[in-house]
Design a protein around this motif. Sequence first.
Motif, PDB file in Angstrom:
ATOM      1  N   MET A 101       0.856  -1.187   0.000  1.00 25.58           N
ATOM      2  CA  MET A 101       0.000   0.000   0.000  1.00 25.58           C
ATOM      3  C   MET A 101       0.893   1.237   0.000  1.00 25.58           C
ATOM      4  O   MET A 101       1.117   1.870   1.027  1.00 25.58           O
ATOM      5  CB  MET A 101      -0.953  -0.013   1.202  1.00 25.58           C
ATOM      6  CG  MET A 101      -2.060   1.033   1.106  1.00 25.58           C
ATOM      7  SD  MET A 101      -3.385   0.720   2.277  1.00 25.58           S
ATOM      8  CE  MET A 101      -4.394   2.179   1.998  1.00 25.58           C
ATOM      9  N   GLN A 102       1.409   1.536  -1.157  1.00 21.35           N
ATOM     10  CA  GLN A 102       2.317   2.667  -1.287  1.00 21.35           C
ATOM     11  C   GLN A 102       2.117   3.324  -2.646  1.00 21.35           C
ATOM     12  O   GLN A 102       1.407   2.800  -3.501  1.00 21.35           O
ATOM     13  CB  GLN A 102       3.767   2.201  -1.133  1.00 21.35           C
ATOM     14  CG  GLN A 102       4.165   1.135  -2.140  1.00 21.35           C
ATOM     15  CD  GLN A 102       5.649   0.865  -2.109  1.00 21.35           C
ATOM     16  OE1 GLN A 102       6.440   1.779  -2.285  1.00 21.35           O
ATOM     17  NE2 GLN A 102       6.028  -0.367  -1.902  1.00 21.35           N
ATOM     18  N   GLY A 103       2.723   4.467  -2.831  1.00 24.41           N
ATOM     19  CA  GLY A 103       2.591   5.177  -4.098  1.00 24.41           C
ATOM     20  C   GLY A 103       3.730   6.185  -4.235  1.00 24.41           C
ATOM     21  O   GLY A 103       4.663   6.183  -3.427  1.00 24.41           O
ATOM     22  N   TRP A 104       3.608   7.034  -5.261  1.00 22.35           N
ATOM     23  CA  TRP A 104       4.685   7.983  -5.546  1.00 22.35           C
ATOM     24  C   TRP A 104       4.175   9.419  -5.570  1.00 22.35           C
ATOM     25  O   TRP A 104       3.184   9.717  -6.222  1.00 22.35           O
ATOM     26  CB  TRP A 104       5.326   7.675  -6.898  1.00 22.35           C
ATOM     27  CG  TRP A 104       6.089   6.384  -6.907  1.00 22.35           C
ATOM     28  CD1 TRP A 104       5.660   5.187  -7.389  1.00 22.35           C
ATOM     29  CD2 TRP A 104       7.398   6.183  -6.391  1.00 22.35           C
ATOM     30  NE1 TRP A 104       6.623   4.229  -7.205  1.00 22.35           N
ATOM     31  CE2 TRP A 104       7.712   4.808  -6.597  1.00 22.35           C
ATOM     32  CE3 TRP A 104       8.353   7.004  -5.775  1.00 22.35           C
ATOM     33  CZ2 TRP A 104       8.929   4.247  -6.217  1.00 22.35           C
ATOM     34  CZ3 TRP A 104       9.559   6.441  -5.409  1.00 22.35           C
ATOM     35  CH2 TRP A 104       9.837   5.090  -5.624  1.00 22.35           C
ATOM     36  N   LEU A 105       4.896  10.242  -4.837  1.00 19.56           N
ATOM     37  CA  LEU A 105       4.730  11.680  -5.001  1.00 19.56           C
ATOM     38  C   LEU A 105       5.940  12.137  -5.810  1.00 19.56           C
ATOM     39  O   LEU A 105       7.075  12.070  -5.328  1.00 19.56           O
ATOM     40  CB  LEU A 105       4.706  12.393  -3.640  1.00 19.56           C
ATOM     41  CG  LEU A 105       4.822  13.917  -3.696  1.00 19.56           C
ATOM     42  CD1 LEU A 105       3.592  14.549  -4.334  1.00 19.56           C
ATOM     43  CD2 LEU A 105       5.049  14.490  -2.295  1.00 19.56           C
ATOM     44  N   LEU A 106       5.675  12.530  -7.047  1.00 19.99           N
ATOM     45  CA  LEU A 106       6.772  12.967  -7.917  1.00 19.99           C
ATOM     46  C   LEU A 106       6.763  14.493  -7.980  1.00 19.99           C
ATOM     47  O   LEU A 106       5.797  15.093  -8.450  1.00 19.99           O
ATOM     48  CB  LEU A 106       6.596  12.380  -9.317  1.00 19.99           C
ATOM     49  CG  LEU A 106       6.600  10.841  -9.376  1.00 19.99           C
ATOM     50  CD1 LEU A 106       6.297  10.362 -10.792  1.00 19.99           C
ATOM     51  CD2 LEU A 106       7.935  10.275  -8.892  1.00 19.99           C
ATOM     52  N   VAL A 107       7.808  15.086  -7.454  1.00 18.68           N
ATOM     53  CA  VAL A 107       7.919  16.548  -7.468  1.00 18.68           C
ATOM     54  C   VAL A 107       8.997  16.909  -8.487  1.00 18.68           C
ATOM     55  O   VAL A 107      10.196  16.764  -8.234  1.00 18.68           O
ATOM     56  CB  VAL A 107       8.280  17.107  -6.073  1.00 18.68           C
ATOM     57  CG1 VAL A 107       8.306  18.635  -6.114  1.00 18.68           C
ATOM     58  CG2 VAL A 107       7.298  16.620  -5.016  1.00 18.68           C
ATOM     59  N   GLU A 108       8.515  17.326  -9.636  1.00 14.05           N
ATOM     60  CA  GLU A 108       9.434  17.616 -10.741  1.00 14.05           C
ATOM     61  C   GLU A 108      10.151  18.941 -10.482  1.00 14.05           C
ATOM     62  O   GLU A 108       9.505  19.938 -10.124  1.00 14.05           O
ATOM     63  CB  GLU A 108       8.629  17.709 -12.038  1.00 14.05           C
ATOM     64  CG  GLU A 108       9.502  17.713 -13.282  1.00 14.05           C
ATOM     65  CD  GLU A 108       8.654  17.825 -14.553  1.00 14.05           C
ATOM     66  OE1 GLU A 108       7.409  17.683 -14.458  1.00 14.05           O
ATOM     67  OE2 GLU A 108       9.242  18.077 -15.596  1.00 14.05           O
ATOM     68  N   PRO A 109      11.474  18.957 -10.636  1.00 15.58           N
ATOM     69  CA  PRO A 109      12.195  20.220 -10.411  1.00 15.58           C
ATOM     70  C   PRO A 109      11.684  21.293 -11.365  1.00 15.58           C
ATOM     71  O   PRO A 109      11.283  21.004 -12.487  1.00 15.58           O
ATOM     72  CB  PRO A 109      13.652  19.864 -10.716  1.00 15.58           C
ATOM     73  CG  PRO A 109      13.728  18.383 -10.657  1.00 15.58           C
ATOM     74  CD  PRO A 109      12.379  17.864 -11.038  1.00 15.58           C
ATOM     75  N   LYS A 110      11.709  22.527 -10.925  1.00 19.72           N
ATOM     76  CA  LYS A 110      11.247  23.643 -11.733  1.00 19.72           C
ATOM     77  C   LYS A 110      12.129  23.842 -12.947  1.00 19.72           C
ATOM     78  O   LYS A 110      13.344  23.740 -12.833  1.00 19.72           O
ATOM     79  CB  LYS A 110      11.260  24.913 -10.880  1.00 19.72           C
ATOM     80  CG  LYS A 110       9.890  25.541 -10.826  1.00 19.72           C
ATOM     81  CD  LYS A 110       9.905  26.791  -9.960  1.00 19.72           C
ATOM     82  CE  LYS A 110       8.474  27.182  -9.643  1.00 19.72           C
ATOM     83  NZ  LYS A 110       8.429  28.055  -8.461  1.00 19.72           N
TER      84      LYS A 110
END
Length: 658
Positions: free
Chosen positions: A649-658
Amino acid sequence: MVAVLALVAGAVIGVVGARLGGETATGGGLADLAESQGFTGQQAEAALKTFVPPGEYDDYYMFASGGHSGQIMVYGVPSMRLLKEIPVFTPDAWQGYGYGTDQGNTVLAGGTNADKNATELAWGDAHHPALSETEGDYDGRWIYINDRANGRIAMVDLADFKTKEIVDIPNVSTSHGGVFVTPNTEYAHISSMSPMPTTESGYADLADYNESYRGFSSWMAIDQATGHFDLENSFQIELPPYTQDLADAGKLTSYGWGFINSYNTERAVGGNAEGGDPLETGAIAADFDFLHIINWEKAAEVVEAGNFEVRNGMRVIPLQTAIDEGLLYFAPEPRNPHGVDVSPTGDYIVVSGKLDPNVTVFDFEKIQAAIEAQDFQGTDDYGVPILNFDSVVAGQVEVGVGPLHTQFDAEGNAYTSLFVDSAIAKYTLGPKAGVAEGDAFKLVETIPVHYNIGHLVTAEGDTVAPDGKYMVALNKWSLDRFPNVGTLHPQNFQLIDLDSNPLQILYDSPIGNGEPHYVQMIKTDKLTSRLDVYPPGTDPMTMTTSEFAVAAGDERVERSGNVVDAYISATRSHFTPDILRVTEGDTVNLHITNIETASDATHGFAVPQYNIEASIDPGEVVNISFTATKSGSFAFYCSEFCSALHLEMQGWLLVEPK
Ligand code: CUA
């Protein structure tokens, strides 16, 4: 309890020729066991009395303040098992309180008030719980508790055992034991401890103590539908700059009145490094301090009539008005009192003087007669009438050294903790508590406890209908009582059998997570509003359906400029959506609905590096807002072991660099 009795009965059948309760138990299976363990019969009996079989419930909940842990602990009695710690003034990661959720963060921030120039508070000193009442009896709806350090009060909803509100009390900086609810929870009362300057800046030199500093008695109106504080309908009464301490509500006979102890009526301010005496010396100079006797019902009428000033957003009855309107009287009470406790019928007000070996029992009828007759021995320096001591006292009982707090049973007995003696004194009240004239105000017995008892509680012992049965001593020291765990020892609850004669200690229960000050014990079956599962999509803060709730199939991500709103569902064993794509600098609002309907099917939501941790109970909606300041790939996960596929029970928070 039925099961316990059945067990006792079964055990007795198994004991051939044994008499538990005598010396070493002998004969029979149970007696052999007791003997092999080296128990006396009395110890074996104590074990049976506290044993709650696996799967069975305790008879009582005991709500214990956690002291400077900031929390409330919930124990089962008689097993003395810790059932839960309810986070109140201090963040708690397990329950996702103060780690990024709107709910926890908003409640915690609610107590940080600009009028004290406070920095954001990250802890509190949870002191005196007050269960809500109807007609003077616990009704199991809410519990209120004060923060001794910062003069705040919190409301915990007993439907879900969650803190719903913290309010910073205007004009009050610290508060000790001045907390109670009125008999129908009309008000939660909280009084100040150390008086504070009433100047606009909040500052005044201690040389101006007598003129500028004041105490306050706060009557926080309670919304009867939600249990929340209703500030608009609340009010305060200004008090002289004494140290107002413990307090209790009148009930039945004394309904409509409240009582507050005070000490340091000498108004010592310390200064032992400035050529003065330490505060403790100055504060014990006088032989008497003042029991504050307040007519709150009339005070409410005075406020309704518009006879108040608004100070820092609170309606305040100035001291002179309180005197003129007959809202405030004093009765002398022996040196440096601590507890003030009203007997179940409301007739007696028991005051313990820390430096007096007696408890002093005031008679409410006599107080009323003295007020009526203006039977005053004078006024204090501020003009408050002082009732004649001899006219208002029903009796005194010499109980021992260091009396602090008092609780009651239904038989006309009172129980007072003795800090210095490390003991509890049991004694009789007077005829108005059903005690025969000749037996009134007599010491019955004293039971030693270990060690340095502060408060004590009897089952529902501060209501109109005490249950008797159990008493718990809240002992400050445990010294040699438990295996050494370092230089800070646990404190110790000691469970006492109130039906035993003489009184018997049944159980030692070390407290490894706080310093309880006061506790209250309520029958478990009184918590009728308790929820097992929230109705689908509930926001616990309002107990209504959240505008952010999602059902299965409605999950979505909405973008507006650099604001991202994700509506997420959680169920065994996945989040939907399980990939969240944002850009560095975005404002991210996560709205997570636990769409489970099964009891106990709680999920967590933890985001690495972002200090985010939520607990989402079945049916609950949790909102998490943050700025995606850190770019990278973050594997968020469910932090609660919810299922066989919990690790999946997991997932991804993808924070793309600016
Ligand atoms: Cu859901 Cu672990």
